[in-house]
Design a protein around this motif. Structure first.
Motif, short mmCIF file in Angstrom:
data_model
loop_
_atom_site.label_atom_id
_atom_site.label_comp_id
_atom_site.label_asym_id
_atom_site.label_seq_id
_atom_site.Cartn_x
_atom_site.Cartn_y
_atom_site.Cartn_z
N LEU A 111 4.98 13.16 15.96
CA LEU A 111 5.08 12.95 14.51
C LEU A 111 5.68 11.61 14.11
N PHE A 112 5.19 11.14 12.98
CA PHE A 112 5.70 9.96 12.29
C PHE A 112 6.60 10.44 11.15
N ALA A 113 7.69 9.73 10.91
CA ALA A 113 8.48 10.00 9.70
C ALA A 113 8.88 8.69 9.06
N LEU A 135 10.99 11.78 1.84
CA LEU A 135 10.69 11.75 3.27
C LEU A 135 9.21 12.04 3.45
N ASP A 136 8.53 11.18 4.17
CA ASP A 136 7.14 11.40 4.59
C ASP A 136 7.14 11.84 6.04
N VAL A 137 6.39 12.87 6.37
CA VAL A 137 6.14 13.19 7.78
C VAL A 137 4.63 13.31 7.94
N LEU A 138 4.08 12.57 8.88
CA LEU A 138 2.63 12.60 9.14
C LEU A 138 2.38 12.85 10.62
N ASP A 139 1.19 13.41 10.90
CA ASP A 139 0.82 13.71 12.29
C ASP A 139 0.06 12.55 12.94
N VAL A 164 10.68 6.95 5.06
CA VAL A 164 11.16 7.19 3.70
C VAL A 164 10.42 6.24 2.78
N GLN A 165 9.79 6.83 1.76
CA GLN A 165 8.97 6.06 0.83
C GLN A 165 9.71 5.88 -0.50
N LEU A 166 9.55 4.67 -1.07
CA LEU A 166 10.17 4.36 -2.37
C LEU A 166 9.08 3.96 -3.35
N ILE A 174 3.15 15.40 4.82
CA ILE A 174 3.99 16.21 3.94
C ILE A 174 5.04 15.29 3.34
N ARG A 175 5.52 15.65 2.17
CA ARG A 175 6.64 14.93 1.55
C ARG A 175 7.74 15.93 1.30
N PHE A 176 8.98 15.50 1.54
CA PHE A 176 10.14 16.28 1.12
C PHE A 176 10.96 15.37 0.23
N PRO A 215 -7.71 13.21 -0.76
CA PRO A 215 -7.36 11.98 -1.48
C PRO A 215 -5.98 12.14 -2.12
N HIS A 216 -5.16 11.07 -2.05
CA HIS A 216 -3.83 11.16 -2.65
C HIS A 216 -3.34 9.79 -3.12
N ASP A 217 -2.62 9.81 -4.24
CA ASP A 217 -1.98 8.60 -4.74
C ASP A 217 -0.64 8.99 -5.36
N HIS A 218 0.23 8.00 -5.45
CA HIS A 218 1.57 8.24 -6.00
C HIS A 218 1.78 7.31 -7.19
N GLY A 219 2.63 7.72 -8.10
CA GLY A 219 2.94 6.86 -9.24
C GLY A 219 4.28 7.22 -9.83
N GLU A 237 0.85 -1.20 0.00
CA GLU A 237 0.00 0.00 0.00
C GLU A 237 0.88 1.24 0.00
N ARG A 238 1.77 1.36 0.99
CA ARG A 238 2.80 2.39 0.95
C ARG A 238 4.11 1.70 1.36
N ARG A 239 5.10 1.71 0.44
CA ARG A 239 6.38 1.06 0.77
C ARG A 239 7.27 2.09 1.45
N VAL A 240 7.24 2.00 2.78
CA VAL A 240 7.88 3.03 3.60
C VAL A 240 8.70 2.36 4.69
N LEU A 241 9.93 2.83 4.90
CA LEU A 241 10.69 2.44 6.08
C LEU A 241 10.48 3.52 7.13
N VAL A 296 -4.87 5.33 -4.54
CA VAL A 296 -5.49 6.50 -3.90
C VAL A 296 -6.20 6.09 -2.60
N HIS A 297 -5.95 6.87 -1.58
CA HIS A 297 -6.65 6.71 -0.30
C HIS A 297 -6.69 8.07 0.39
N ARG A 298 -7.39 8.14 1.51
CA ARG A 298 -7.34 9.37 2.31
C ARG A 298 -7.50 9.03 3.77
N HIS A 299 -7.03 9.94 4.61
CA HIS A 299 -7.09 9.72 6.06
C HIS A 299 -7.09 11.07 6.76
N VAL A 300 -7.46 11.02 8.03
CA VAL A 300 -7.51 12.26 8.83
C VAL A 300 -6.11 12.81 9.06
O1 GTQ Z 1 1.83 8.20 1.23
O2 GTQ Z 1 -0.21 8.09 1.89
O3 GTQ Z 1 4.59 7.25 5.17
O4 GTQ Z 1 -0.75 6.97 4.15
C1 GTQ Z 1 2.44 6.68 5.89
C2 GTQ Z 1 1.07 6.62 5.63
C3 GTQ Z 1 2.80 7.56 3.71
C4 GTQ Z 1 0.99 7.97 2.10
C5 GTQ Z 1 3.27 7.16 4.93
C6 GTQ Z 1 0.57 7.03 4.42
C7 GTQ Z 1 1.46 7.51 3.43
#
Ligand code: GTQ
Length: 352
Positions: free
Chosen positions: A98-100, A168-172, A102-104, A121-123, A154-158, A77-81, A113-117
């Motif tokens: 905060l959560f941080a 870098l992903d940082v989420l609350d 790294v997404q590949l 942010i991505r850097f 709503p957000h998706d990556h490709g 779903e999200r390949r993140v370390l 595409v999904h969404r959440h509360v």
């Molecule tokens: O890209 O939507 O690092 O939902 C953690 C949860 C990224 C994302 C994360 C997520 C996402």
């Protein structure tokens, strides 16, 4: 036999034992004595489990590319370390709030595409040719771009390109889960239909004009991507005119163009140029802060110890720990924290 035992053997023991018996009794009624825990609840200064830590990009890159062989973006779903603070093991967080991670995303992959509360942010760290689509705007990701995914967007990556792309992903999420307010959902389709061209929200909202009639109360930015190519020359302008803070260097705050406030109510970010030869004066604040190096290399002294960083390294400064930046060459640091949330609650402090 100790002197103390000779002086008062019985009474002390009796006091302890009778108190304990009392505590045991009230615990059955779901009550507990404040006087045993008050000093942990009200501390003279912030106490933190968060440890100053650096994640070297060479390690992060090698290991996340290995994850590319272990699992696909679609399966994950999200390949993140997760960049997990060593002081908070098993908690999936880099700071308390905060959560941080790294997404590949590999060439040819998509992340549905999904969404959440939780806001994200991505850097962007390395690679080109991938995009993030947020609320109908597809944004190509380049090194140093700062991309916002607000609460419930709503957000998706490709990655239709040829290179692996890492950011870098940082989420609350820890904040949202602290309040127990997490909701999330998937959509039937895998990708959003985009109806805005790349860069639309930046051009539309961040040029000193606003669409007429736009409400001025929105507490999150309408801008999806603050491109590094647009931000970097502004740092150069600050440097040229000597607008250099003694602690932070030539620094800008990413702003919501509607009201000048932070980009999100829960997270705020800065971009700072540390000139060659800059020796930062000490600074501390109650918002534990995550830094990512966009350019250059150097050292940050945190709580008396040196932490070295270079391009794409990520490091974290805990709440109220004193730090000072010492770049070894002209460097650019991105930073993000929960400062807006603390300020909204009236509990944020800074000092030196
Ligand atoms: O890209 O939507 O690092 O939902 C953690 C949860 C990224 C994302 C994360 C997520 C996402």
């Amino acid at each position: 036999m100790s002197v103390e035992a000779v002086v008062e053997p019985g009474p002390k023991h009796n006091v302890q034992a009778s108190r304990q018996a009392y505590y045991d009794k009230i615990s059955k009624y779901h009550m507990t004595p404040l006087w045993e825990v008050l000093k942990d609840l009200v501390t003279p200064e912030p106490k933190t489990q968060v440890q100053p830590t650096v994640w070297k990009f060479a390690d992060v890159k090698r290991l996340i590319l290995e994850a590319g062989e272990v699992i696909s973006a679609e399966e994950a779903e999200r390949r993140v370390l997760v960049l997990e603070n060593p002081g908070l093991p098993g908690k999936s967080r880099i700071t308390n709030a905060l959560f941080a991670g790294v997404q590949l995303i590999m060439p040819g992959e998509i992340a549905d595409v999904h969404r959440h509360v939780s806001s994200a942010i991505r850097f962007v760290l390395e690679g080109e040719g991938a995009y993030t689509a947020v609320e109908g705007e597809k944004s190509m990701m380049k090194h140093g771009d700062f991309i916002i995914t607000a609460n419930w967007a709503p957000h998706d990556h490709g990655n239709p390109g040829k290179q692996p792309v890492m950011w870098l992903d940082v989420l609350d999420m820890p904040t949202i889960n602290h309040f127990e307010t997490s909701f999330g959902e998937h959509f039937d389709e895998k990708m959003q239909k985009t109806n805005h061209e790349d860069g639309d929200s930046f051009e539309r909202f961040a040029s000193g004009v606003l669409p007429d009639g736009m409400p001025v109360t929105q507490n999150r930015t309408p801008v999806i991507n603050y491109p590094y190519a647009k931000m970097r020359p502004i740092l150069e302008r600050l440097k040229k005119t000597g607008d250099i803070d003694k602690r932070h260097g030539a620094r800008m705050r990413y702003a919501n163009p509607i009201n000048g406030g932070p980009v999100l109510p829960t997270m705020g970010a800065h971009l700072a140029l540390l000139p060659k030869g800059f020796k930062g004066e000490p600074y501390r604040s109650t918002d534990a802060t995550i830094f990512a190096c966009a350019e250059g290399h150097g050292t940050t002294i945190i709580d008396g110890k040196p932490y070295e960083w270079g391009v794409n390294d990520v490091f974290v400064v805990p709440s109220w720990k004193r730090y000072q930046h010492n770049p070894a060459e002209e460097s650019v640091l991105f930073s993000i924290s929960d400062r807006p949330a603390q300020q909204a609650l009236g509990i944020w402090r800074e000092g030196n």
